[in-house]
Design an enzyme around this catalytic site. Structure first.
Site: not given
Ligand code: CP
Ligand code: NVA
Length: 329
Positions: A106, A133, A136, A229, A270, A315
């Site tokens: 990440r 991402h 996700q 988001d 998310c 997730r």
């Protein structure tokens, strides 16, 4: 379907069939976890988890999923390794590739995670870059399928900064899977043309579509899913907050916006989300700009339509599926 040895860097590299396979596998792992069935078939293997940006869900998902699969883990935090500062990505990759069977990354540019994959010789999983991402996306698709029973033909409206990792990735995921993607945002926040063009091709093949509009009501009209988001992403300078709040407030997910979607519509995010003043940044922005919420109202976030915690749990199950499939569990 055999994904052993593959890296998971962006959904652009995966076919709709491969994506469906990973969602199916995640659903299987989810059921096994609920039934208390052990799945530790990767005992004796180890994975490195590199986080150059902070995380709650992604880190915990990788750690829990790894332990459930029997994998050993090493967590490298945003300050505790030589990466980038004293050692190049290519050198780091060759070192880690000699000790670990897989690497999660990440951080910042997509080129970093691409280089890790290129030089390490082991599967690399993108745990979020500025551009994408992808883990996700699997959680979001699994959640949508759990709620509606299908993906094809569903409309997802994304509100806010549609040119960053989440907007980009949702546009890819939706168009690959035959869904209708709408972005509601000022023009400067639309995704880049190169990516829109590529996604138009995915949509042509899958029966999906793309709508980019500055009109928030048009974006959410008849949507099955409304998604948003944060307005300022990790790694962006604090100086952009004022402009973002000013420009993106019309795209805040409110009850009125939800009412323009289908009656059965759900809200996804998310996470983490600024829906109240119970965070350090939320409080600071509240004081500076006289607001009590940002990208979503507390009313919508806490409503029965909000499925964000089901999404967050997914997730873990989807990340488990990615590691299992690419390591050959
Ligand atoms: N959604 C997500 O990636 O959350 P974290 O930043 O907590 O990992
Ligand atoms: N766009 C956000 C996503 C967090 C999961 C960020 O990059 O900070």
């Amino acid at each position: 379907m055999n994904l052993k040895g593959r890296s998971f860097l962006t959904l652009r590299d995966f076919t709709p069939e491969e994506i469906t396979y990973l969602i199916d596998l995640a659903a299987e792992y989810k059921q096994k976890k609920k039934d208390g069935i052990m799945t530790d078939t990767l005992k004796g293997k180890n994975v490195a988890l590199i986080f150059e940006k902070t995380s709650t869900r992604t880190r915990c998902s990788f750690e829990v999923a790894a332990h459930d699969l029997g994998l050993g883990t090493t967590y490298l935090d945003p300050t505790g390794s030589q990466i980038g500062k004293k050692e190049s990505i290519a050198d780091t990759a060759r070192v880690l590739g000699s000790m670990y069977e897989g690497i999660e990354y990440r951080g910042y540019g997509q080129e970093i995670v691409n280089d890790l994959a290129k030089y390490s010789g082991v599967p690399v999983w993108n745990g979020l870059t500025n551009e994408y991402h992808p883990t996700q996306m699997l959680a979001d698709l699994l959640t949508i399928r759990e709620i509606f029973g299908d993906l094809k033909g569903r409309k997802l409206a994304y509100m806010g900064d549609a040119r960053y990792n989440m907007g980009n990735s949702l546009m890819i995921a939706c168009t690959k899977m035959g869904m209708h993607f709408a972005a509601g945002a000022p023009k400067k926040y639309f995704p880049q043309k190169e990516l829109v063009d590529a996604c138009e091709e995915y949509a042509k093949a899958s029966g999906g579509s793309i709508l980019l509009t500055e009109d928030p009501m048009e974006a959410v009209k008849d949507a099955d899913i409304i998604y948003t988001d944060v307005w300022v992403s990790m790694g962006e300078p604090d100086s952009v907050w004022e402009e973002r709040i000013h420009e993106l407030t019309p795209y805040r997910v409110t009850k009125a916006l939800m009412a323009n979607a289908k009656d059965t519509a759900v809200f996804l995010h998310c996470l983490p989300a600024f829906h109240d003043l119970k965070t350090k940044i939320g409080k600071e922005m509240g004081e500076r700009f006289g607001i009590t919420e940002m990208e979503v109202t507390d009313e919508v976030f806490e409503s029965a339509q909000s499925k964000v915690f089901q999404e967050a749990e997914n997730r873990m199950h989807t990340i488990k599926a990615v590691m299992a499939a690419t390591l050959g569990a």
